[in-house]
Design an enzyme around this catalytic site. Structure first.
Site, PDB file in Angstrom:
ATOM      1  N   CYS A   1      25.783  41.993  40.201  1.00 34.13           N
ATOM      2  CA  CYS A   1      27.051  41.789  39.486  1.00 34.13           C
ATOM      3  C   CYS A   1      27.473  40.316  39.531  1.00 34.13           C
ATOM      4  O   CYS A   1      27.736  39.787  40.614  1.00 34.13           O
ATOM      5  CB  CYS A   1      28.118  42.683  40.123  1.00 34.13           C
TER       6      CYS A   1
ATOM      7  N   CYS B   1      30.832  39.803  41.217  1.00 33.54           N
ATOM      8  CA  CYS B   1      30.716  39.956  42.673  1.00 33.54           C
ATOM      9  C   CYS B   1      30.167  38.676  43.302  1.00 33.54           C
ATOM     10  O   CYS B   1      30.626  38.272  44.373  1.00 33.54           O
ATOM     11  CB  CYS B   1      29.822  41.145  43.007  1.00 33.54           C
TER      12      CYS B   1
END
Length: 100
Positions: free
Chosen positions: A25, A28
């Site tokens: 991600c 993230c």
């Protein structure tokens, strides 16, 4: 581990931040240094745990993490705050301090 972690979390006193993230991600990845800073600032004041949803899918489901990154604050075992997406580290620290 997932069920045991939630049981442990619900029996803990104090304030805890849980982050659900994924290694693939990009949001993230952007949050990783932010959370490192939060950990350093809150060392000894709040527990901070990070879990990859690909490894801890059951925990993600139990917490209701439908998007990542997702952040949860627990106080004395009760969830008191949730946020999904990128967020400023000062906001996270402020929320943690609000519940300490």
């Amino acid at each position: 581990m997932d069920t045991k972690f939630l049981e442990k979390l619900r029996s803990e006193n104090g304030v805890t931040l849980v982050e659900m993230y994924a290694s693939w991600c990009p949001h993230c990845h952007n949050m990783a240094p932010v959370i490192d800073d939060v950990k350093a600032l809150m060392d000894g004041k709040a527990n901070i745990y990070q879990f990859d949803i690909d490894e801890y899918n059951d925990l993600a489901e139990q917490l209701g993490a439908r998007s990542i990154p997702s952040f949860y604050i627990f106080k004395d075992g009760e969830q008191v705050w949730k946020y999904t997406g990128e967020i400023d580290g000062n906001t996270i620290v402020g929320k943690l301090q609000e519940y300490i």
